[in-house]
Design a protein around this motif. Structure first.
Motif, PDB file in Angstrom:
ATOM      1  N   HIS A 177       0.839  -1.205   0.000  1.00 30.87           N
ATOM      2  CA  HIS A 177       0.000   0.000   0.000  1.00 30.87           C
ATOM      3  C   HIS A 177       0.874   1.256   0.000  1.00 30.87           C
ATOM      4  CE1 HIS A 177      -3.850   2.072   0.819  1.00 30.87           C
ATOM      5  NE2 HIS A 177      -3.081   2.941   1.459  1.00 30.87           N
ATOM      6  N   ALA A 178       1.912   1.241   0.842  1.00 25.65           N
ATOM      7  CA  ALA A 178       2.820   2.395   0.892  1.00 25.65           C
ATOM      8  C   ALA A 178       3.537   2.579  -0.441  1.00 25.65           C
ATOM      9  CB  ALA A 178       3.831   2.197   2.024  1.00 25.65           C
ATOM     10  N   LYS A 179       3.951   1.497  -1.049  1.00 23.74           N
ATOM     11  CA  LYS A 179       4.654   1.571  -2.331  1.00 23.74           C
ATOM     12  C   LYS A 179       3.760   2.159  -3.412  1.00 23.74           C
ATOM     13  CE  LYS A 179       7.561  -1.258  -5.373  1.00 23.74           C
ATOM     14  NZ  LYS A 179       8.137  -2.626  -5.571  1.00 23.74           N
ATOM     15  N   ARG A 180       2.488   1.782  -3.427  1.00 24.09           N
ATOM     16  CA  ARG A 180       1.549   2.317  -4.414  1.00 24.09           C
ATOM     17  C   ARG A 180       1.325   3.809  -4.220  1.00 24.09           C
ATOM     18  NH1 ARG A 180      -1.717  -2.080  -2.937  1.00 24.09           N
ATOM     19  NH2 ARG A 180      -3.340  -0.616  -2.227  1.00 24.09           N
ATOM     20  N   ARG A 181       1.604   4.305  -3.030  1.00 23.17           N
ATOM     21  CA  ARG A 181       1.477   5.732  -2.756  1.00 23.17           C
ATOM     22  C   ARG A 181       2.774   6.486  -3.015  1.00 23.17           C
ATOM     23  NH1 ARG A 181      -3.063   4.555  -3.005  1.00 23.17           N
ATOM     24  NH2 ARG A 181      -4.783   4.967  -1.556  1.00 23.17           N
TER      25      ARG A 181
END
Length: 209
Positions: free
Chosen positions: A101-105
């Motif tokens: 999720h953090a990577k997608r952000r």
């Protein structure tokens, strides 16, 4: 692992907030009102609270918090699996989903702190690092961590005094010049207690994603 299991952004699924609040308070008791207020701050752009849900039951939680001084870094905190679901690899599953999720952000590095789970996070690729500050202010260094004997803690120390107005300063000066100051407090009583209090007892770790 059940196909009905998923990690969801809680602000898109508010029906899980009460159950998530109860789960977190099992581990870290706190006012439910304050806890719900924190969960309701979850948003798409961080902070983001994620819930691990299985068959409409909340069994896990994690939170992603921004780091003001590191635009491409974020802090993962409040990682928790319900006690009756531990030992099934769900912690690893939740962390992988949280990192994704953090990577997608757009995040490149994730940070966390732990007191006793260094081995678990090391297996997930995390390495120890210097402390990071996620709420503003200076970054703490391990060299600046001080140990203070519990029987030397003085209730008169570490009190922040607000800035005074000119009239208040004048009044204070008059009082100081006209009244004899009170004697200093007596020294602390000797004690055999070896209890130590630290300003940081956690290990900080990071991982490039």
């Amino acid at each position: 692992m059940s196909e009905l299991m998923d990690v969801l952004e809680i602000h898109h699924y508010p029906q899980f907030m009460d159950k998530c609040c109860d789960l977190i308070n099992m581990e870290w008791p706190r006012s439910k009102t304050i806890r719900l207020r924190t969960l309701k701050m979850s948003c798409d752009n961080f902070p983001t609270c994620l819930v691990l849900v299985q068959s409409h039951e909340v069994i896990g939680h994690s939170k992603i918090t921004p780091i003001p001084s590191l635009p491409l870094g974020c802090f993962i905190e409040s990682v928790l699996i319900h006690p009756k679901h531990r030992g099934k690899g769900l912690g690893k599953f939740l962390m992988a989903k949280t990192e994704d999720h953090a990577k997608r952000r757009g995040m490149k590095t994730v940070y966390l702190s732990t007191k006793d789970k260094q081995g678990f996070y090391s297996k997930l690729g995390y390495t120890e690092c210097e402390p990071v500050q996620i709420y503003g202010g200076p970054v703490l260094s391990r060299q600046n961590v001080k140990f203070v004997s519990s029987n030397k803690i003085n209730t008169h120390s570490n009190i922040n005094i607000p800035a005074q107005s000119a009239s208040a300063r004048a009044s204070t000066t008059y009082i100081h010049n006209s009244v004899t100051p009170p004697p200093p407090p007596p020294p602390p009583n000797p004690s055999n207690s070896n209890t130590l209090v630290t300003c940081s007892a956690s290990t900080y770790m990071k991982k490039y994603i």
